[in-house]
Design an enzyme around this catalytic site. Structure first.
Site, PDB file in Angstrom:
ATOM      1  N   LYS A 181       0.865  -1.177   0.000  1.00  0.00           N
ATOM      2  CA  LYS A 181       0.000   0.000   0.000  1.00  0.00           C
ATOM      3  C   LYS A 181       0.910   1.238   0.000  1.00  0.00           C
ATOM      4  CE  LYS A 181      -2.123   3.399   2.448  1.00  0.00           C
ATOM      5  NZ  LYS A 181      -1.909   4.240   1.310  1.00  0.00           N
ATOM      6  N   GLY A 234       6.570   5.825   8.435  1.00  0.00           N
ATOM      7  CA  GLY A 234       5.687   6.988   8.415  1.00  0.00           C
ATOM      8  C   GLY A 234       5.690   7.680   9.761  1.00  0.00           C
ATOM      9  N   SER A 235       4.552   8.240  10.119  1.00  0.00           N
ATOM     10  CA  SER A 235       4.487   9.048  11.341  1.00  0.00           C
ATOM     11  C   SER A 235       4.437   8.167  12.593  1.00  0.00           C
ATOM     12  CB  SER A 235       3.232   9.921  11.302  1.00  0.00           C
ATOM     13  OG  SER A 235       2.079   9.108  11.306  1.00  0.00           O
ATOM     14  N   ASN A 236       4.767   8.766  13.715  1.00  0.00           N
ATOM     15  CA  ASN A 236       4.740   8.024  14.979  1.00  0.00           C
ATOM     16  C   ASN A 236       3.340   7.605  15.372  1.00  0.00           C
ATOM     17  OD1 ASN A 236       7.485   8.953  15.134  1.00  0.00           O
ATOM     18  ND2 ASN A 236       7.346   8.126  17.200  1.00  0.00           N
ATOM     19  N   VAL A 238       0.658   7.001  13.546  1.00  0.00           N
ATOM     20  CA  VAL A 238       0.130   5.881  12.757  1.00  0.00           C
ATOM     21  C   VAL A 238       0.954   4.622  13.016  1.00  0.00           C
ATOM     22  CG1 VAL A 238      -0.296   5.027  10.433  1.00  0.00           C
ATOM     23  CG2 VAL A 238      -0.895   7.374  11.004  1.00  0.00           C
ATOM     24  N   GLY A 239       2.261   4.784  13.089  1.00  0.00           N
ATOM     25  CA  GLY A 239       3.128   3.617  13.323  1.00  0.00           C
ATOM     26  C   GLY A 239       2.740   2.880  14.584  1.00  0.00           C
ATOM     27  N   GLU A 256       9.348   2.121  11.183  1.00  0.00           N
ATOM     28  CA  GLU A 256      10.360   3.179  11.095  1.00  0.00           C
ATOM     29  C   GLU A 256       9.605   4.494  11.097  1.00  0.00           C
ATOM     30  OE1 GLU A 256      13.392   2.957  11.655  1.00  0.00           O
ATOM     31  OE2 GLU A 256      13.485   0.769  11.526  1.00  0.00           O
ATOM     32  N   CYS A 290      13.258  11.360   7.252  1.00  0.00           N
ATOM     33  CA  CYS A 290      13.248  11.055   8.692  1.00  0.00           C
ATOM     34  C   CYS A 290      14.637  11.272   9.273  1.00  0.00           C
ATOM     35  CB  CYS A 290      12.750   9.644   8.939  1.00  0.00           C
ATOM     36  SG  CYS A 290      13.709   8.410   8.090  1.00  0.00           S
ATOM     37  N   GLU A 390       8.975  16.581  15.348  1.00  0.00           N
ATOM     38  CA  GLU A 390       9.426  16.454  13.956  1.00  0.00           C
ATOM     39  C   GLU A 390       8.617  17.422  13.089  1.00  0.00           C
ATOM     40  OE1 GLU A 390       8.580  12.734  11.732  1.00  0.00           O
ATOM     41  OE2 GLU A 390      10.685  12.847  11.129  1.00  0.00           O
TER      42      GLU A 390
HETATM   43  N1  LIG Z   1       9.735   8.355   8.854  1.00  0.00           N
HETATM   44  C1  LIG Z   1       9.472   8.876   7.685  1.00  0.00           C
HETATM   45  O1  LIG Z   1      10.219   8.725   6.762  1.00  0.00           O
HETATM   46  C2  LIG Z   1       8.207   9.622   7.503  1.00  0.00           C
HETATM   47  C3  LIG Z   1       7.689  10.384   8.517  1.00  0.00           C
HETATM   48  N2  LIG Z   1       6.539  11.058   8.314  1.00  0.00           N
HETATM   49  C4  LIG Z   1       6.051  11.917   9.419  1.00  0.00           C
HETATM   50  O2  LIG Z   1       4.651  11.831   9.482  1.00  0.00           O
HETATM   51  C5  LIG Z   1       4.057  13.112   9.314  1.00  0.00           C
HETATM   52  C6  LIG Z   1       2.728  12.962   8.604  1.00  0.00           C
HETATM   53  O3  LIG Z   1       2.908  12.413   7.309  1.00  0.00           O
HETATM   54  P1  LIG Z   1       1.835  11.408   6.747  1.00  0.00           P
HETATM   55  O4  LIG Z   1       2.018  11.191   5.314  1.00  0.00           O
HETATM   56  O5  LIG Z   1       0.481  11.866   7.197  1.00  0.00           O
HETATM   57  O6  LIG Z   1       2.266  10.049   7.503  1.00  0.00           O
HETATM   58  P2  LIG Z   1       1.403   8.771   7.779  1.00  0.00           P
HETATM   59  O7  LIG Z   1       2.028   8.032   8.902  1.00  0.00           O
HETATM   60  O8  LIG Z   1      -0.033   9.125   7.857  1.00  0.00           O
HETATM   61  O9  LIG Z   1       1.577   7.916   6.411  1.00  0.00           O
HETATM   62  C7  LIG Z   1       2.469   6.875   6.204  1.00  0.00           C
HETATM   63  C8  LIG Z   1       1.757   5.700   5.529  1.00  0.00           C
HETATM   64  O10 LIG Z   1       0.778   5.175   6.434  1.00  0.00           O
HETATM   65  C9  LIG Z   1      -0.517   5.178   5.816  1.00  0.00           C
HETATM   66  N3  LIG Z   1      -1.527   5.353   6.844  1.00  0.00           N
HETATM   67  C10 LIG Z   1      -2.182   6.482   7.227  1.00  0.00           C
HETATM   68  N4  LIG Z   1      -3.076   6.217   8.202  1.00  0.00           N
HETATM   69  C11 LIG Z   1      -2.992   4.890   8.450  1.00  0.00           C
HETATM   70  C12 LIG Z   1      -3.633   4.004   9.362  1.00  0.00           C
HETATM   71  N5  LIG Z   1      -4.578   4.428  10.215  1.00  0.00           N
HETATM   72  N6  LIG Z   1      -3.278   2.696   9.373  1.00  0.00           N
HETATM   73  C13 LIG Z   1      -2.317   2.239   8.538  1.00  0.00           C
HETATM   74  N7  LIG Z   1      -1.682   3.020   7.631  1.00  0.00           N
HETATM   75  C14 LIG Z   1      -2.007   4.332   7.600  1.00  0.00           C
HETATM   76  C15 LIG Z   1      -0.437   6.315   4.828  1.00  0.00           C
HETATM   77  O11 LIG Z   1      -1.434   6.217   3.839  1.00  0.00           O
HETATM   78  P3  LIG Z   1      -1.986   7.534   3.055  1.00  0.00           P
HETATM   79  O12 LIG Z   1      -0.935   8.575   3.168  1.00  0.00           O
HETATM   80  O13 LIG Z   1      -2.178   7.064   1.669  1.00  0.00           O
HETATM   81  O14 LIG Z   1      -3.244   7.912   3.742  1.00  0.00           O
HETATM   82  C16 LIG Z   1       0.970   6.101   4.273  1.00  0.00           C
HETATM   83  O15 LIG Z   1       0.969   5.043   3.357  1.00  0.00           O
HETATM   84  C17 LIG Z   1       5.106  13.915   8.563  1.00  0.00           C
HETATM   85  O16 LIG Z   1       4.954  15.266   8.781  1.00  0.00           O
HETATM   86  C18 LIG Z   1       6.365  13.370   9.177  1.00  0.00           C
HETATM   87  O17 LIG Z   1       6.583  14.008  10.414  1.00  0.00           O
HETATM   88  C19 LIG Z   1       5.871  10.981   7.137  1.00  0.00           C
HETATM   89  C20 LIG Z   1       6.334  10.239   6.102  1.00  0.00           C
HETATM   90  C21 LIG Z   1       7.575   9.519   6.202  1.00  0.00           C
HETATM   91  O1  LIG Z   2      18.529   9.506   4.713  1.00  0.00           O
HETATM   92  C1  LIG Z   2      18.194   8.615   3.953  1.00  0.00           C
HETATM   93  O2  LIG Z   2      18.893   8.278   2.994  1.00  0.00           O
HETATM   94  C2  LIG Z   2      16.937   7.811   4.199  1.00  0.00           C
HETATM   95  C3  LIG Z   2      15.874   8.600   4.855  1.00  0.00           C
HETATM   96  C4  LIG Z   2      14.693   7.788   5.178  1.00  0.00           C
HETATM   97  O3  LIG Z   2      14.748   6.600   5.324  1.00  0.00           O
HETATM   98  C5  LIG Z   2      13.385   8.435   5.362  1.00  0.00           C
HETATM   99  O4  LIG Z   2      13.313   9.652   5.293  1.00  0.00           O
HETATM  100  O5  LIG Z   2      12.399   7.701   5.571  1.00  0.00           O
END
Ligand SMILES: NC(=O)C1=CN([C@@H]2O[C@H](COP(=O)(O)OP(=O)(O)OC[C@H]3O[C@@H](n4cnc5c(N)ncnc54)[C@H](OP(=O)(O)O)[C@@H]3O)[C@@H](O)[C@H]2O)C=CC1
Ligand SMILES: O=C(O)CCC(=O)C(=O)O
Length: 488
Positions: A181, A234-236, A238-239, A256, A290, A390
């Protein structure tokens, strides 16, 4: 794969080897953050029923895929790598249009995806176990590894090629099948990557992609009884939800999540190098990594000199459409991300930090895209929200310290522990930093971002579920150890 409309293509789900429209009949526009009135394409807004079909296909494909030799699975990954390499320009351009990073960065990331695939293709020929002496001298004891079964991949938009590949490639080489997904924000780029899996002839059901809202498709992946492992970036918030849901039903999970990564500039640092690393680590990809640098902890002896050098270079940064050759920094990936960054900037001002540079979108581009200028705050205190949360945007917080001990104390005084760096010429400072910094990735005289595919990657504290991705470390998540005792 896709149907052409007058304006933009519509991309389908990939289920059981077929490009399939969602049962909902609903599509969503994927927006170009540099040109918000021109969608890059339309993607399926799928339902749980669509996901169920994909999981069933992955489950059916599981046994024949697991029974192939590692070398045979590796051959497929080599083919996918070659196909992505052939389409590198097109995939990178789609990425730039879809989430805004500059074209050179998008090309670099796509090439990284190719390299990751080749690395894991080779893993199919490497050892998976050990022989362990048994206390029974007429027996043999050894370990082997078996796949988990069906793996759910939930990926973010910030590395739309590299992150899905560094999750899918190890999942596949160790014999799992995949339901992927992508973030809806980057689903067109994801579809193009999946087209390469199809073109490589990967058997039906081994790789499936379902696009749609995270709260629907992502949540259903976390809950699905036929998915044995979930890998999430993704975000904390949701993670943690994904992890709790997986734990409740006994599935394996890997998370992560965020970072609040510091760079320490010691009094003996090479300041030009430190400025270069701070800018690259903090502002490349518009700060949406991240691993991005967000706290700049500078020794008082060099604070003013460093600040002046940093300001001089940041003033030169050209913000614009990532497809334009002279653009150094693209827009935020989405309107949501743009609003988040602007609200943190307002919060920084309200908390009493001094806005040295940036803070707004360049006005001539603002109407058409989600632009924020690179932003520097001075006089930041560690307890401020902009020093703790963040931001995921091009915002640097300068913090003054009087010793390495104080720098390390502040660097560690956050909930996260993903990456950190120090600029110093003293070996003793390097050693203290390596020893005392609470982060999964510590870098000396180098920027906080920049992960190498053959090395373990992951964070401490709230940044991850404490497992590691990439390199040899990936085998720990994507397989289970089976201990074998053979008595002749
Ligand atoms: N560690 C990293 O690399 C990342 C960190 N972030 C952090 O998260 C913040 C928000 O970004 P955002 O894109 O909203 O991150 P999310 O955690 O919402 O998204 C990451 C993934 O999880 C999916 N998702 C969203 N809600 C759910 C759920 N309830 N259950 C399972 N999966 C879900 C999203 O789908 P969809 O987006 O299609 O709804 C996407 O595929 C950023 O500002 C940043 O701080 C974000 C992205 C990457
Ligand atoms: O710094 C990188 O090369 C990877 C960063 C990363 O994994 C992320 O932003 O999710």
């Amino acid at each position: 794969m896709s149907t052409q409309t007058a304006t933009a293509q519509t991309f389908l789900n990939y289920v059981n080897g077929q490009w399939t429209a969602s049962l909902t009949g609903v599509v969503e526009a994927s927006i170009n953050p540099a040109d918000k009135h021109n969608p890059v394409g339309y993607v399926q807004k799928s339902s749980v029923e669509d996901l169920d079909q994909a999981v069933q296909a992955a489950k059916n494909a599981s046994k024949p895929w697991r029974k192939l030799s590692g070398a045979a699975r590796g051959d497929y990954l080599f083919k996918v790598a070659n196909l992505i390499e052939e389409r590198l320009e097109e995939i990178a351009e789609t990425m730039t249009k879809e989430m805004g990073k500059t074209l050179p960065e998008a090309k670099g990331e796509t090439a990284r995806g190719v390299a990751i695939l080749r690395y894991y293709a080779g893993e199919g020929m490497r050892k998976v176990g050990d022989v362990i002496p048994s206390t029974d001298s007429s027996a043999m004891m050894l370990t082997t590894r078996v796949p988990l079964g069906v793996v759910g991949v939930i990926a973010p938009w910030n590395f739309p090629v590299a992150i899905p590949i560094w999750k899918m490639a190890p999942a596949l080489i160790y014999g799992n099948t995949v339901v992927f997904k992508p973030a809806q924000e980057a689903a067109v780029t994801a579809a193009k990557v999946i087209e390469c899996f199809e073109q490589a002839g990967i058997p039906a059901g081994v790789v499936n992609m379902v696009t749609g809202q995270g709260a629907v498709i992502g949540q259903a992946i976390a809950e699905h009884p036929d998915i044995q492992g979930i890998t999430f970036t993704g975000s904390n918030a949701v993670g943690k939800q994904v992890g709790q849901t997986a734990l409740a039903r006994g599935a394996k999970y890997q998370l992560e999540m965020g970072g609040k990564n510091p760079v320490i500039i010691a009094a003996d640092a090479d300041l030009d190098l430190a400025v270069e690393g701070t800018i690259s680590g903090g502002l490349r990809s518009t700060g949406q990594k991240c691993t991005a640098t967000s706290r700049v902890i500078v020794h008082a002896d060099v604070y003013d000199e460093f600040k002046e050098k940093l300001l001089t270079k940041v003033r030169e940064i050209k913000v614009g459409d990532g497809l334009e050759a002279d653009t150094w920094m693209g827009p935020c990936a989405s309107e949501k991300q743009y609003q988040t960054v602007l609200s943190y900037i307002e919060q920084g001002k309200a908390e009493g930090a001094t806005l040295l540079w940036g803070g707004l979108g360049p006005s001539d581009q603002e109407a058409n895209g989600f632009y924020v200028q690179p932003t520097i705050f001075d006089d930041v205190k560690n307890e401020m929200v902009i020093a703790q949360e963040e931001i995921f945007g091009p915002v640097l917080a300068l913090i003054k310290v009087h010793s390495l001990e104080e720098a390390l104390e502040l660097a560690n005084d956050v909930a996260f522990g993903l990456s950190a760096s120090i600029y110093t010429s003293q070996i003793s400072s390097m050693l203290s930093f390596i020893e005392d910094m609470e982060a999964g990735l510590v870098r000396i005289n180098a920027e906080t971002a920049g992960v190498e595919l053959q090395a373990p990657f992951g964070g401490m504290k709230q940044s991850s579920s404490h497992s590691r991705e990439q390199g040899q470390a990936a085998i720990e998540f994507f397989t289970s150890i089976k201990t074998v005792f053979i008595k002749g």
